[in-house]
Write a protein that holds these residues in place. Structure first.
Motif, PDB file in Angstrom:
ATOM      1  N   GLU A 160       0.851  -1.191   0.000  1.00 17.73           N
ATOM      2  CA  GLU A 160       0.000   0.000   0.000  1.00 17.73           C
ATOM      3  C   GLU A 160       0.888   1.243   0.000  1.00 17.73           C
ATOM      4  OE1 GLU A 160      -3.623   1.764  -0.319  1.00 17.73           O
ATOM      5  OE2 GLU A 160      -3.336  -0.392  -0.054  1.00 17.73           O
ATOM      6  N   GLY A 161       0.594   2.181  -0.884  1.00 19.50           N
ATOM      7  CA  GLY A 161       1.428   3.371  -1.018  1.00 19.50           C
ATOM      8  C   GLY A 161       2.419   3.273  -2.156  1.00 19.50           C
ATOM      9  N   GLY A 162       2.563   2.082  -2.726  1.00 24.14           N
ATOM     10  CA  GLY A 162       3.422   1.939  -3.896  1.00 24.14           C
ATOM     11  C   GLY A 162       2.765   2.535  -5.129  1.00 24.14           C
ATOM     12  N   GLN A 163       3.551   2.725  -6.151  1.00 26.22           N
ATOM     13  CA  GLN A 163       3.058   3.295  -7.393  1.00 26.22           C
ATOM     14  C   GLN A 163       2.734   2.194  -8.400  1.00 26.22           C
ATOM     15  OE1 GLN A 163       2.535   6.740  -7.709  1.00 26.22           O
ATOM     16  NE2 GLN A 163       2.945   6.517  -5.515  1.00 26.22           N
ATOM     17  N   HIS A 164       1.858   2.532  -9.367  1.00 22.52           N
ATOM     18  CA  HIS A 164       1.418   1.574 -10.367  1.00 22.52           C
ATOM     19  C   HIS A 164       1.941   1.937 -11.758  1.00 22.52           C
ATOM     20  CE1 HIS A 164      -1.723   1.451  -7.221  1.00 22.52           C
ATOM     21  NE2 HIS A 164      -1.867   0.178  -7.534  1.00 22.52           N
ATOM     22  N   PHE A 165       2.133   0.908 -12.583  1.00 20.27           N
ATOM     23  CA  PHE A 165       2.269   1.097 -14.023  1.00 20.27           C
ATOM     24  C   PHE A 165       1.566  -0.056 -14.714  1.00 20.27           C
ATOM     25  CE2 PHE A 165       6.160  -1.246 -12.876  1.00 20.27           C
ATOM     26  CZ  PHE A 165       6.196  -2.258 -13.821  1.00 20.27           C
ATOM     27  N   VAL A 166       1.267   0.123 -15.997  1.00 22.83           N
ATOM     28  CA  VAL A 166       0.511  -0.869 -16.757  1.00 22.83           C
ATOM     29  C   VAL A 166       1.304  -1.305 -17.978  1.00 22.83           C
ATOM     30  CG1 VAL A 166      -1.476  -1.121 -18.316  1.00 22.83           C
ATOM     31  CG2 VAL A 166      -1.811  -0.281 -15.994  1.00 22.83           C
ATOM     32  N   LEU A 167       1.295  -2.616 -18.210  1.00 21.83           N
ATOM     33  CA  LEU A 167       1.846  -3.211 -19.425  1.00 21.83           C
ATOM     34  C   LEU A 167       0.695  -3.724 -20.273  1.00 21.83           C
ATOM     35  CD1 LEU A 167       4.053  -4.618 -21.231  1.00 21.83           C
ATOM     36  CD2 LEU A 167       3.852  -6.578 -19.664  1.00 21.83           C
ATOM     37  N   THR A 168       0.693  -3.375 -21.556  1.00 25.09           N
ATOM     38  CA  THR A 168      -0.315  -3.885 -22.475  1.00 25.09           C
ATOM     39  C   THR A 168       0.365  -4.737 -23.548  1.00 25.09           C
ATOM     40  OG1 THR A 168      -0.181  -1.779 -23.694  1.00 25.09           O
ATOM     41  CG2 THR A 168      -2.014  -2.054 -22.167  1.00 25.09           C
ATOM     42  N   LEU A 169      -0.216  -5.894 -23.818  1.00 23.73           N
ATOM     43  CA  LEU A 169       0.229  -6.781 -24.890  1.00 23.73           C
ATOM     44  C   LEU A 169      -0.960  -7.001 -25.806  1.00 23.73           C
ATOM     45  CD1 LEU A 169       2.126  -9.427 -22.703  1.00 23.73           C
ATOM     46  CD2 LEU A 169       3.126  -7.481 -23.924  1.00 23.73           C
ATOM     47  N   LEU A 170      -0.828  -6.626 -27.088  1.00 23.81           N
ATOM     48  CA  LEU A 170      -1.944  -6.706 -28.020  1.00 23.81           C
ATOM     49  C   LEU A 170      -1.618  -7.585 -29.209  1.00 23.81           C
ATOM     50  CD1 LEU A 170      -2.314  -3.709 -26.602  1.00 23.81           C
ATOM     51  CD2 LEU A 170      -3.973  -3.422 -28.407  1.00 23.81           C
ATOM     52  N   ASP A 171      -2.655  -8.170 -29.770  1.00 22.64           N
ATOM     53  CA  ASP A 171      -2.537  -8.881 -31.046  1.00 22.64           C
ATOM     54  C   ASP A 171      -1.958  -7.908 -32.068  1.00 22.64           C
ATOM     55  OD1 ASP A 171      -2.968  -9.967 -33.600  1.00 22.64           O
ATOM     56  OD2 ASP A 171      -4.806 -10.969 -32.996  1.00 22.64           O
ATOM     57  N   GLY A 172      -0.760  -8.214 -32.580  1.00 16.22           N
ATOM     58  CA  GLY A 172      -0.059  -7.284 -33.451  1.00 16.22           C
ATOM     59  C   GLY A 172      -0.646  -7.122 -34.830  1.00 16.22           C
ATOM     60  N   LEU A 173      -1.637  -7.935 -35.203  1.00 16.79           N
ATOM     61  CA  LEU A 173      -2.260  -7.816 -36.516  1.00 16.79           C
ATOM     62  C   LEU A 173      -3.693  -7.317 -36.425  1.00 16.79           C
ATOM     63  CD1 LEU A 173      -0.862 -11.067 -38.192  1.00 16.79           C
ATOM     64  CD2 LEU A 173       0.024  -8.734 -38.327  1.00 16.79           C
ATOM     65  N   SER A 215       1.570   3.925 -18.766  1.00 10.94           N
ATOM     66  CA  SER A 215       1.404   2.633 -19.449  1.00 10.94           C
ATOM     67  C   SER A 215       2.373   2.536 -20.627  1.00 10.94           C
ATOM     68  CB  SER A 215      -0.036   2.464 -19.945  1.00 10.94           C
ATOM     69  OG  SER A 215      -0.352   3.437 -20.920  1.00 10.94           O
ATOM     70  N   PHE A 216       2.696   1.308 -20.960  1.00 13.36           N
ATOM     71  CA  PHE A 216       3.535   1.019 -22.118  1.00 13.36           C
ATOM     72  C   PHE A 216       3.217  -0.401 -22.545  1.00 13.36           C
ATOM     73  CE2 PHE A 216       5.748  -1.203 -18.883  1.00 13.36           C
ATOM     74  CZ  PHE A 216       6.457  -2.210 -19.509  1.00 13.36           C
ATOM     75  N   GLY A 217       3.758  -0.815 -23.689  1.00 14.22           N
ATOM     76  CA  GLY A 217       3.542  -2.191 -24.103  1.00 14.22           C
ATOM     77  C   GLY A 217       4.052  -2.463 -25.493  1.00 14.22           C
ATOM     78  N   GLY A 218       3.701  -3.652 -25.981  1.00 15.36           N
ATOM     79  CA  GLY A 218       4.142  -4.067 -27.305  1.00 15.36           C
ATOM     80  C   GLY A 218       3.099  -4.918 -27.989  1.00 15.36           C
ATOM     81  N   SER A 219       3.138  -4.899 -29.312  1.00 14.36           N
ATOM     82  CA  SER A 219       2.234  -5.708 -30.131  1.00 14.36           C
ATOM     83  C   SER A 219       2.900  -7.045 -30.433  1.00 14.36           C
ATOM     84  CB  SER A 219       1.910  -4.979 -31.435  1.00 14.36           C
ATOM     85  OG  SER A 219       1.317  -3.725 -31.177  1.00 14.36           O
ATOM     86  N   ALA A 220       2.167  -8.117 -30.187  1.00 15.20           N
ATOM     87  CA  ALA A 220       2.698  -9.461 -30.389  1.00 15.20           C
ATOM     88  C   ALA A 220       3.124  -9.671 -31.842  1.00 15.20           C
ATOM     89  CB  ALA A 220       1.644 -10.497 -30.002  1.00 15.20           C
ATOM     90  N   GLY A 221       4.158 -10.480 -32.047  1.00 11.52           N
ATOM     91  CA  GLY A 221       4.657 -10.779 -33.386  1.00 11.52           C
ATOM     92  C   GLY A 221       4.536 -12.250 -33.716  1.00 11.52           C
ATOM     93  N   ASP A 222       4.971 -12.614 -34.913  1.00 13.90           N
ATOM     94  CA  ASP A 222       4.994 -14.030 -35.309  1.00 13.90           C
ATOM     95  C   ASP A 222       6.202 -14.313 -36.189  1.00 13.90           C
ATOM     96  OD1 ASP A 222       4.156 -12.748 -37.614  1.00 13.90           O
ATOM     97  OD2 ASP A 222       2.547 -14.159 -38.063  1.00 13.90           O
ATOM     98  N   ASP A 223       7.383 -13.875 -35.676  1.00 17.82           N
ATOM     99  CA  ASP A 223       8.651 -14.138 -36.382  1.00 17.82           C
ATOM    100  C   ASP A 223       8.628 -13.620 -37.817  1.00 17.82           C
ATOM    101  OD1 ASP A 223      10.153 -15.664 -34.290  1.00 17.82           O
ATOM    102  OD2 ASP A 223       8.385 -16.960 -34.468  1.00 17.82           O
ATOM    103  N   ASN A 224       8.027 -12.434 -37.974  1.00 20.11           N
ATOM    104  CA  ASN A 224       8.017 -11.704 -39.247  1.00 20.11           C
ATOM    105  C   ASN A 224       7.197 -12.376 -40.344  1.00 20.11           C
ATOM    106  OD1 ASN A 224       9.854 -10.373 -37.664  1.00 20.11           O
ATOM    107  ND2 ASN A 224      11.561 -10.496 -39.073  1.00 20.11           N
ATOM    108  N   ARG A 225       6.306 -13.286 -39.981  1.00 20.83           N
ATOM    109  CA  ARG A 225       5.457 -13.929 -40.992  1.00 20.83           C
ATOM    110  C   ARG A 225       4.221 -13.086 -41.305  1.00 20.83           C
ATOM    111  NH1 ARG A 225       6.551 -18.451 -37.551  1.00 20.83           N
ATOM    112  NH2 ARG A 225       8.036 -19.915 -38.472  1.00 20.83           N
TER     113      ARG A 225
END
Length: 395
Positions: A141-154, A174-184
């Motif tokens: 309690e009293g700590g700070q929050h951040f959010v990670l988002t992972l989304l379907d990259g297509l 917040s920050f995050g990344g879009s999922a990949g599929d080895d450049n396919r």
């Protein structure tokens, strides 16, 4: 330092267990890889596991294997366009991060209807995640929050989901990344509740008393040339015309190449960006189509002005960014990085992957190569975006 701070600091060294442990496996059999990760990460206070895996694995087998290996521990993750391990860049492996429950309260959820995701759902989701974090670790309690988002990259719904979620999160970074599929560019997945999902997103809320900084950086600088989107198919993220000419032809003219020479390495080294305020946000090109249009990784609209960009030395920017984080936070226990796969293509073309891996490994960066990055509700490209977490608790 109060008692809670002392407890978190002790966690760093207690029985040799850091508040964050990283591991990776290059084993090809899903069951074996999952068990190897569990051997490296499991301890009595393990509270959450985040992983990033190559799409080369059998996801039908890997999902249950991860669930079984970490039975009783919450897990989230996604597929990648390359992995960043404790030893630097990798392909065809799984990298994972274990969070100690004494230093982190973590709650996560799945959004399985991206198109229908609205503000009411976002507000309810945010409230539920905050409440889950409070129950997970009252001592934080009293700590700070951040959010990670992972989304379907297509998915074509990324921008709408991110903007809506950012409104509900308010001041929570917040920050995050879009999922990949080895450049396919065929099938990308996020992982939640024991299995992989497409057309979905994972939202992870993390609370901690350790200092952290959500950051983004890129090495691209604006040129003078401008291209106006005069005709676009917004739904499919396609630009049909630039400056009232066929988009692929106009872009090829800009970079001084025939249309037939346009390929991912060219798009990576000759990006376009939209200017918002004083900042330029890259809108990376996914590919040139047979009808003369260009497909983009980010949303495009009629009338937007795209600025031609040129790369500065990537390694110099990377070193300065990592050095700055270390100066502001002290030696980090983790830098979680969402690194655009186009940056990696550029490094490969320049023969600089080994040097970049060395810098990432020394700094403690772990993460994955993405099909797009997210930063404070914006979908961006060709950046390194992430969070750096320090080792000394805030007062």
């Amino acid at each position: 330092m109060d008692l809670l701070d002392a407890d978190v600091t002790e966690t760093v060294h207690h029985c040799g267990v850091s508040p964050v442990i990283t591991a990776y496996s290059t084993l090809r059999e899903p069951d074996e890889a999952a068990r190897e990760l569990a051997r490296q990460l499991r301890h009595a206070e393990l509270g959450f596991v985040l992983f990033f895996c190559s799409a080369e694995y059998s996801l039908e087998r890997l999902g249950p294997a991860m669930n079984a290996a970490f039975e009783g521990t919450s897990i989230s993750g996604c597929t990648t366009a390359g992995e960043i391990t404790p030893s630097g860049y990798c392909r065809g492996c799984i990298v994972a991060i274990g969070f100690d429950r004494r230093a982190f309260a973590v709650a996560h959820t799945l959004i399985d209807d991206l198109e229908g995701f609205g503000l009411l759902q976002a507000q309810r989701l945010t409230g539920e995640l905050l409440e889950a974090c409070r129950h997970a670790s009252p001592t934080l309690e009293g700590g700070q929050h951040f959010v990670l988002t992972l989304l379907d990259g297509l998915s074509s719904s990324e921008e709408q989901v991110l903007a809506t979620l950012d409104t509900a999160l308010g001041s929570i970074p917040s920050f995050g990344g879009s999922a990949g599929d080895d450049n396919r560019l065929a099938h990308t997945h996020v992982y939640s509740d024991g299995r992989f999902h497409s057309e979905a997103a994972v939202v992870v809320l993390i609370q901690t008393r350790l200092p952290f900084e959500v950051f983004t950086t890129h090495h691209l600088r604006p040129r003078q040339e401008k291209l106006v989107v005069t005709r676009a198919d917004c739904q499919r993220r396609r630009v049909l015309e630039l400056n009232a000419a066929p988009a692929a032809e106009e872009y090829a003219r800009l970079v001084g190449l025939p249309v037939t020479a346009l390929e991912p390495a060219i798009f990576a080294s000759h990006p376009l960006a939209v200017r918002i305020g004083e900042q330029h946000y890259v809108r990376s090109i996914q590919g040139a189509n047979d009808d003369g249009s260009l497909s983009f990784y980010c949303a495009v609209e009629n009338g937007i002005v795209l600025t031609a960009m040129q790369p500065a030395p990537l390694l110099d920017d990377l070193q300065l960014t990592l050095q700055g984080l270390r100066e502001r936070l002290g030696e980090p226990v983790l830098i979680l990085g969402c690194d655009c796969f186009l940056r990696r293509l550029e490094l490969e073309a320049l023969g600089q992957v080994d040097e970049a891996s060395r810098l990432l490994g020394l700094a403690g960066v772990v993460g994955f190569n993405t099909y797009g990055e997210q930063h404070h509700g914006m979908h961006i490209n060709q950046t390194l975006t992430g969070v750096a977490i320090g080792s000394v608790p805030t007062a």
